[in-house]
Design a protein around this motif. Structure first.
Motif, PDB file in Angstrom:
ATOM      1  N   ILE A  11       0.863  -1.180   0.000  1.00 31.12           N
ATOM      2  CA  ILE A  11       0.000   0.000   0.000  1.00 31.12           C
ATOM      3  C   ILE A  11       0.898   1.228   0.000  1.00 31.12           C
ATOM      4  O   ILE A  11       1.772   1.362   0.856  1.00 31.12           O
ATOM      5  CB  ILE A  11      -0.907   0.018   1.240  1.00 31.12           C
ATOM      6  N   PRO A  12       0.719   2.139  -0.943  1.00 29.45           N
ATOM      7  CA  PRO A  12       1.582   3.323  -0.965  1.00 29.45           C
ATOM      8  C   PRO A  12       1.419   4.166   0.295  1.00 29.45           C
ATOM      9  O   PRO A  12       0.310   4.290   0.821  1.00 29.45           O
ATOM     10  CB  PRO A  12       1.118   4.082  -2.222  1.00 29.45           C
ATOM     11  N   GLU A  13       2.520   4.706   0.785  1.00 24.77           N
ATOM     12  CA  GLU A  13       2.497   5.481   2.019  1.00 24.77           C
ATOM     13  C   GLU A  13       2.355   6.979   1.774  1.00 24.77           C
ATOM     14  O   GLU A  13       2.331   7.758   2.729  1.00 24.77           O
ATOM     15  CB  GLU A  13       3.759   5.189   2.832  1.00 24.77           C
ATOM     16  N   ASP A  14       2.287   7.388   0.514  1.00 25.21           N
ATOM     17  CA  ASP A  14       2.223   8.821   0.218  1.00 25.21           C
ATOM     18  C   ASP A  14       1.078   9.161  -0.730  1.00 25.21           C
ATOM     19  O   ASP A  14       1.137  10.169  -1.440  1.00 25.21           O
ATOM     20  CB  ASP A  14       3.547   9.295  -0.391  1.00 25.21           C
ATOM     21  N   LYS A  15       0.021   8.342  -0.728  1.00 28.77           N
ATOM     22  CA  LYS A  15      -1.067   8.545  -1.686  1.00 28.77           C
ATOM     23  C   LYS A  15      -2.420   8.786  -1.017  1.00 28.77           C
ATOM     24  O   LYS A  15      -3.460   8.769  -1.688  1.00 28.77           O
ATOM     25  CB  LYS A  15      -1.178   7.335  -2.621  1.00 28.77           C
ATOM     26  N   MET A  16      -2.447   9.002   0.293  1.00 26.64           N
ATOM     27  CA  MET A  16      -3.719   9.243   0.968  1.00 26.64           C
ATOM     28  C   MET A  16      -4.418  10.459   0.360  1.00 26.64           C
ATOM     29  O   MET A  16      -3.801  11.486   0.076  1.00 26.64           O
ATOM     30  CB  MET A  16      -3.495   9.475   2.466  1.00 26.64           C
ATOM     31  N   HIS A  24       0.571   5.611   6.741  1.00 28.99           N
ATOM     32  CA  HIS A  24      -0.088   5.689   5.437  1.00 28.99           C
ATOM     33  C   HIS A  24      -0.928   6.951   5.292  1.00 28.99           C
ATOM     34  O   HIS A  24      -1.725   7.055   4.357  1.00 28.99           O
ATOM     35  CB  HIS A  24      -0.944   4.446   5.202  1.00 28.99           C
ATOM     36  N   GLY A  25      -0.778   7.892   6.196  1.00 25.68           N
ATOM     37  CA  GLY A  25      -1.389   9.199   6.008  1.00 25.68           C
ATOM     38  C   GLY A  25      -2.645   9.490   6.791  1.00 25.68           C
ATOM     39  O   GLY A  25      -3.192  10.594   6.692  1.00 25.68           O
ATOM     40  N   ASN A  44      -9.112  -0.704   3.785  1.00 27.15           N
ATOM     41  CA  ASN A  44      -9.606   0.663   3.700  1.00 27.15           C
ATOM     42  C   ASN A  44      -8.540   1.618   3.180  1.00 27.15           C
ATOM     43  O   ASN A  44      -8.854   2.573   2.448  1.00 27.15           O
ATOM     44  CB  ASN A  44     -10.112   1.127   5.064  1.00 27.15           C
ATOM     45  N   LEU A  45      -7.294   1.386   3.555  1.00 26.33           N
ATOM     46  CA  LEU A  45      -6.214   2.224   3.034  1.00 26.33           C
ATOM     47  C   LEU A  45      -6.131   2.114   1.516  1.00 26.33           C
ATOM     48  O   LEU A  45      -5.883   3.105   0.819  1.00 26.33           O
ATOM     49  CB  LEU A  45      -4.883   1.826   3.671  1.00 26.33           C
ATOM     50  N   ARG A  46      -6.365   0.920   1.006  1.00 23.91           N
ATOM     51  CA  ARG A  46      -6.340   0.742  -0.452  1.00 23.91           C
ATOM     52  C   ARG A  46      -7.479   1.535  -1.121  1.00 23.91           C
ATOM     53  O   ARG A  46      -7.358   1.954  -2.270  1.00 23.91           O
ATOM     54  CB  ARG A  46      -6.433  -0.736  -0.816  1.00 23.91           C
ATOM     55  N   SER A  47      -8.580   1.721  -0.408  1.00 23.97           N
ATOM     56  CA  SER A  47      -9.695   2.474  -0.973  1.00 23.97           C
ATOM     57  C   SER A  47      -9.421   3.975  -1.011  1.00 23.97           C
ATOM     58  O   SER A  47      -9.997   4.696  -1.827  1.00 23.97           O
ATOM     59  CB  SER A  47     -10.978   2.227  -0.161  1.00 23.97           C
ATOM     60  N   PRO A 105      -4.812   6.262  -3.494  1.00 27.15           N
ATOM     61  CA  PRO A 105      -5.785   7.358  -3.322  1.00 27.15           C
ATOM     62  C   PRO A 105      -7.196   6.860  -3.564  1.00 27.15           C
ATOM     63  O   PRO A 105      -7.412   5.729  -4.003  1.00 27.15           O
ATOM     64  CB  PRO A 105      -5.359   8.338  -4.418  1.00 27.15           C
ATOM     65  N   LEU A 106      -8.179   7.752  -3.303  1.00 28.69           N
ATOM     66  CA  LEU A 106      -9.573   7.456  -3.627  1.00 28.69           C
ATOM     67  C   LEU A 106      -9.791   7.535  -5.133  1.00 28.69           C
ATOM     68  O   LEU A 106      -9.376   8.494  -5.768  1.00 28.69           O
ATOM     69  CB  LEU A 106     -10.503   8.455  -2.939  1.00 28.69           C
TER      70      LEU A 106
END
Length: 465
Positions: A44-49, A101-102, A334-337, A340-341
């Motif tokens: 899961i990317p840590e900079d895409k929230m 993850h933001g 949920n982080l994957r969702s 980013p959204l």
């Protein structure tokens, strides 16, 4: 398929209340489903929230907010009060993963986890710089014993202590609209005792950065508070929103209000919305098999739950979407969702509204597992009873009669699952109908009636060998 509500559904079947749950002959047994089945895997990317901006403060708030109502507990053997001791080590790890993850919005209350959520949340967050996260908590003065000014202010100051902070980023009046008379109770909790005036002064002093309320139940209270927006200057409002409640909330319970109305009333006043119950108490992650197939056919790589989170997050005037993530796999899904959204399209939304119409054919009890009905003075585990019933409805393990093709298998699954989910002394048979639980239910469920109905069904299944 036509759209009918729960009451009409039961009428068409010709069922009385005592056998309302026995309406599903011919259902195939459903496999146990989790909200993360067959989901996208990998890092899961840590900079895409995805973040939303608070229009008042300019704060960038993570679109995924951490709801701290359901923190994990230690094992029953070593835990205090029957396994209710919070597992601080696991909580810290969950918070670490979320922040990495933001996620920067954490929502708690003096009422959560039997009064222990604020303390555990404070311990986990205090390991980070205070300016790196936002704390939301509530003045949860539900009980008449806490309606006095002294008791309410003591609760507020204790929240600051438990959370190890000298200011609250997002402070809520908790559960306005609840009770038999929503306006009368609101006035006693916040107006007659001067508590709302106090909180507004705390906002002026900077010890509260944003002041709002969470709404349940009586629409007159919601409309009244918005009509006074020029005076109170609400910075945000927390509402229940999901693709079922958008148009069907009143069909589930007559006291509820459709989320479409709530959201639009806030949007036209430029009041940011905080979203609670995007999964409708978990029911939108544990849906009937034909709904699972429908969602998976449209997007095989995403979880069932992700549809609900993306739906809530796609509304532009939503500041953050809360999720009570007890397990890391739910947090990761949920982080994957949101990292980013990928916003839903109009076509996606219509697909979900049609899905909601289909789901309304299943007469489950609208329990969101908030546990506001607890503790029961007679020791019942009310949420577990209702959630087991709902689970069996969704999995078609509630047979209509001994002539049903799947009767023996469904009967065994229901009764064995009931005993495993709810200890014998905490089952519905011990309800005496005292009614202490019902006024605290945000969904206005007639809890004693539902418990007696479920107990009658259990006794019938036990006799029908």
């Amino acid at each position: 398929m036509s759209n009918i509500n729960r009451r009409d559904f039961l009428k068409r079947l010709g069922l009385g209340a005592s056998v309302a749950g026995l309406a599903f002959a011919g259902c195939e047994k459903a496999a146990k489903k989790g909200s993360t089945d067959n989901v996208i895997t990998g890092d899961i990317p840590e900079d895409k929230m995805t973040y939303r901006v608070n229009p008042k403060t300019g704060e960038k708030v993570s679109l995924l907010g951490y709801g701290c109502m359901r923190w994990p507990t230690v094992s029953q053997e070593s835990g205090r009060d029957g396994g209710e001791e919070l597992d601080q080590e696991v909580i810290n790890d969950l918070v670490d993963t979320a922040i990495r993850h933001g996620v920067n919005y954490f929502d708690t209350s003096p009422a959560y986890c039997k009064g222990r959520s604020e303390g555990a949340t404070g311990i986990a967050l205090s390991r980070y710089p205070r300016e790196s996260y936002y704390i939301a908590t509530k003045l949860s003065n539900f009980a008449p014993s806490t309606w006095s000014r002294e008791a309410s202010l003591a609760m507020y100051h204790n929240s600051l202590k438990e959370l190890q902070t000298d200011y609250i980023d997002y402070m809520l009046l908790h559960g306005v609209g609840m009770g038999n008379d929503g306006m009368e109770e609101f006035n006693k909790r916040y107006i007659d005792n001067g508590v709302l005036d106090f909180l507004m002064k705390e906002r002026e002093a900077g010890r509260i950065r944003n002041l709002g309320f969470s709404y349940h139940g009586d629409i007159a209270v919601f409309d009244h508070l918005l009509s006074r927006h020029d005076e109170y200057k609400w910075d945000f409002v927390q509402i229940q929103l999901n693709y079922v409640d958008w148009k069907h909330a009143k069909e589930v319970n007559e006291r509820n209000t459709n989320a479409e109305y709530l959201y639009n009333e806030l949007a036209r006043r430029d009041i940011p919305a905080i979203i609670m119950e995007p999964l409708l108490g978990g029911r939108l992650s544990n849906v009937p098999d034909h709904i699972v197939s429908r969602l998976k056919q449209r997007d095989p790589e995403r979880s069932v739950a992700s549809w609900a989170f993306r739906y809530a997050g796609s509304h532009p005037d939503v500041l953050t979407v809360l999720s009570g993530m007890t397990y890391k796999e739910h947090l990761e899904d949920n982080l994957r969702s949101f990292c980013p959204l990928k916003p839903l399209t109009d076509e996606d939304n219509m697909f979900l509204y049609e899905t909601a119409d289909l789901m309304m054919q299943y007469p489950t009890v609208p329990c969101n597992d908030c546990k506001y009905c607890m503790p029961c003075p007679y020791g019942l585990d009310i949420p577990s009873i209702l959630l087991h019933y709902n689970k069996c409805i969704n999995e078609c393990n509630v047979p209509a009669s001994r002539q049903s093709e799947n009767y023996r298998e469904a009967r065994r699954a229901f009764l064995i699952g009931y005993d495993r989910s709810v200890p014998g002394l905490r089952q519905a048979s011990h309800c005496i109908g005292c009614g202490q639980c019902a006024p605290h239910c945000p969904q206005s469920i007639d809890i004693p009636a539902e418990l007696h109905r479920i107990d009658g069904m259990v006794e019938r299944l036990k006799r029908e060998v």
